[in-house]
Design an enzyme around this catalytic site. Structure first.
Site, PDB file in Angstrom:
ATOM      1  N   HIS A 143       6.892  -7.339  -2.181  1.00  7.43           N
ATOM      2  CA  HIS A 143       6.736  -6.650  -0.895  1.00  7.43           C
ATOM      3  C   HIS A 143       7.646  -7.272   0.167  1.00  7.43           C
ATOM      4  O   HIS A 143       7.528  -6.947   1.347  1.00  7.43           O
ATOM      5  CB  HIS A 143       5.293  -6.778  -0.397  1.00  7.43           C
ATOM      6  CG  HIS A 143       4.277  -6.084  -1.244  1.00  7.43           C
ATOM      7  ND1 HIS A 143       4.421  -4.793  -1.671  1.00  7.43           N
ATOM      8  CD2 HIS A 143       3.071  -6.507  -1.719  1.00  7.43           C
ATOM      9  CE1 HIS A 143       3.350  -4.442  -2.377  1.00  7.43           C
ATOM     10  NE2 HIS A 143       2.531  -5.470  -2.437  1.00  7.43           N
TER      11      HIS A 143
ATOM     12  N   LYS B   7       0.793  -1.236   0.000  1.00  7.72           N
ATOM     13  CA  LYS B   7       0.000   0.000   0.000  1.00  7.72           C
ATOM     14  C   LYS B   7       0.825   1.286   0.000  1.00  7.72           C
ATOM     15  O   LYS B   7       0.370   2.336   0.454  1.00  7.72           O
ATOM     16  CB  LYS B   7      -1.010   0.025   1.174  1.00  7.72           C
ATOM     17  CG  LYS B   7      -1.827  -1.227   1.362  1.00  7.72           C
ATOM     18  CD  LYS B   7      -2.296  -1.862   0.089  1.00  7.72           C
ATOM     19  CE  LYS B   7      -3.348  -1.101  -0.668  1.00  7.72           C
ATOM     20  NZ  LYS B   7      -3.610  -1.747  -1.987  1.00  7.72           N
TER      21      LYS B   7
ATOM     22  N   SER C  18      -4.639   2.599   4.478  1.00  9.14           N
ATOM     23  CA  SER C  18      -4.805   1.988   3.163  1.00  9.14           C
ATOM     24  C   SER C  18      -4.833   0.457   3.274  1.00  9.14           C
ATOM     25  O   SER C  18      -5.658  -0.216   2.648  1.00  9.14           O
ATOM     26  CB  SER C  18      -3.665   2.443   2.245  1.00  9.14           C
ATOM     27  OG  SER C  18      -3.846   1.932   0.954  1.00  9.14           O
TER      28      SER C  18
HETATM   29  P1  A3P Z   1      -5.082   4.633  -0.747  1.00  2.76           P
HETATM   30  O1  A3P Z   1      -5.689   3.370  -0.241  1.00  2.76           O
HETATM   31  O2  A3P Z   1      -4.580   5.517   0.352  1.00  2.76           O
HETATM   32  O3  A3P Z   1      -5.959   5.380  -1.693  1.00  2.76           O
HETATM   33  P2  A3P Z   1      -0.189  -0.272  -3.746  1.00  2.76           P
HETATM   34  O4  A3P Z   1      -0.231  -0.103  -5.215  1.00  2.76           O
HETATM   35  O5  A3P Z   1       1.180  -0.355  -3.152  1.00  2.76           O
HETATM   36  O6  A3P Z   1      -1.100  -1.388  -3.298  1.00  2.76           O
HETATM   37  O7  A3P Z   1      -0.766   1.068  -3.110  1.00  2.76           O
HETATM   38  C1  A3P Z   1      -2.107   1.412  -3.224  1.00  2.76           C
HETATM   39  C2  A3P Z   1      -2.274   2.832  -2.741  1.00  2.76           C
HETATM   40  O8  A3P Z   1      -1.701   3.723  -3.713  1.00  2.76           O
HETATM   41  C3  A3P Z   1      -3.733   3.236  -2.599  1.00  2.76           C
HETATM   42  O9  A3P Z   1      -3.768   4.242  -1.576  1.00  2.76           O
HETATM   43  C4  A3P Z   1      -3.997   3.815  -3.991  1.00  2.76           C
HETATM   44  O10 A3P Z   1      -5.119   4.648  -4.066  1.00  2.76           O
HETATM   45  C5  A3P Z   1      -2.699   4.593  -4.200  1.00  2.76           C
HETATM   46  N1  A3P Z   1      -2.454   4.906  -5.611  1.00  2.76           N
HETATM   47  C6  A3P Z   1      -2.513   4.090  -6.680  1.00  2.76           C
HETATM   48  N2  A3P Z   1      -2.254   4.759  -7.825  1.00  2.76           N
HETATM   49  C7  A3P Z   1      -2.024   6.046  -7.473  1.00  2.76           C
HETATM   50  C8  A3P Z   1      -1.715   7.231  -8.196  1.00  2.76           C
HETATM   51  N3  A3P Z   1      -1.609   7.220  -9.511  1.00  2.76           N
HETATM   52  N4  A3P Z   1      -1.537   8.384  -7.495  1.00  2.76           N
HETATM   53  C9  A3P Z   1      -1.659   8.397  -6.155  1.00  2.76           C
HETATM   54  N5  A3P Z   1      -1.951   7.313  -5.409  1.00  2.76           N
HETATM   55  C10 A3P Z   1      -2.136   6.149  -6.046  1.00  2.76           C
END
Ligand code: A3P
Length: 296
Positions: A109, A48, A139
């Protein structure tokens, strides 16, 4: 094929003291003996922290900012997750990677001490993205609610306790970010921050471009900023995870592309939780020069 009850919502199991999804533990021999190639690029994060975002940025840089080429496949196929395993649901990450031609993009991860040796032996380039502990907790909690391959997170109150104690998948956030921070001293690791990417995406994308040895025109960089914005990635079926069946990820509970901001923790932490968290944070992060911003 195992039935859903035995695959979904099972409790975590340990590998070398780190809690992981039971399915990863079953596949661990394949993960540990994974053969990295010298031109593999690893995208490493605590869950996340912006993995999907960085993955799409890297793919766009390598494809000279061409949005159509980048829509050729879902993000989880373009950048397979090394340790992923969901028996009877989807093929394991090691299998998907073995079939890929070079150069490969690899997502993981795993904490630094669990990364297969072959990555270090082959001197693979790595990008690590770190995000502040509070936003990651929020998140991750929402992700655990909607992702049935994960254990049920319980209430937020219960979850925050487990998170601080490192009793969540991939273990302690504190150890993860510090472990990779130390490793960058003797290995080619580009260590970036989610909050910096939010603040000035073009500046951070340029760092990635240099690290990958590419030289793209300003207008191409602008195009990459545009296509990798939260709003665009939320609508893009190859990046928003809507291709994953609903019995695995139920996005009506919480979307994968949830909020995409820095500072959402303020909507979830009570004043008392914040105080406890801060005190505990000071203790766990004492002695490192690694600094995070919890808002921008
Ligand atoms: P939130 O749950 O706070 O919205 P991962 O890809 O490591 O699983 O992380 C997911 C998190 O990154 C989520 O956070 C998601 O919304 C955010 N995320 C994904 N794409 C993004 C982007 N282009 N810009 C900003 N945040 C992004």
């Amino acid at each position: 094929m195992e039935n859903d009850e035995s695959v979904l919502r099972r409790k975590l199991e340990m590998v070398c003291g780190v809690p992981l999804f039971w399915s990863i533990v079953e596949e661990w021999a394949q993960v540990e003996s994974f053969q990295a190639r010298p031109d593999d690029l690893l995208i490493s994060t605590y869950p996340k922290s912006g993995t999907t975002w960085m993955s799409e940025i890297v793919d766009m840089i390598l494809n000279d900012g061409d949005p159509d080429k980048c829509k050729r496949d879902a993000i989880f196929n373009k950048v397979p997750m090394l340790e992923f395993a969901a028996p009877g649901k989807m093929p394991p990450g090691t299998e998907k990677l073995a079939e890929k031609s070079s150069p490969r993009l690899v997502k993981s991860h795993l904490p630094v001490q669990l990364l297969p040796m072959s990555f270090w032996e082959n001197g693979c380039k790595m990008i690590y993205v770190a995000r502040n502990a509070k936003d990651v907790a929020v998140s991750f909690y929402h992700f655990d609610l909607m992702n049935k391959l994960h254990p049920d997170p319980g209430t937020w109150e219960q979850y925050i306790e487990k998170y601080m104690a490192g009793r969540v998948a991939y273990g302690s956030w504190y150890d993860h970010v510090k472990g990779w921070w130390e490793k960058r001293k003797d290995h080619p690791i580009l260590y970036l921050f989610y909050e910096d990417m939010k603040e000035d995406p073009k500046r951070e994308i340029r760092k990635v471009m240099h690290f990958l040895g590419k030289d793209l025109k300003e207008e191409v960089l602008d195009r990459i900023v545009y296509h990798t914005s939260f709003e665009m990635m939320k609508e893009n079926p190859t990046t928003n995870y809507k291709m994953i069946p609903k019995d695995v990820m139920d996005q009506s509970i919480s979307p994968f592309m949830r909020k995409g901001i820095a500072g959402d923790w303020k909507n979830h932490f009570t004043v008392a939780q914040n105080e406890t968290f801060n005190e505990d944070y000071e203790r766990k992060m004492a002695g490192t020069n690694l600094q995070f911003r919890t808002e921008i």
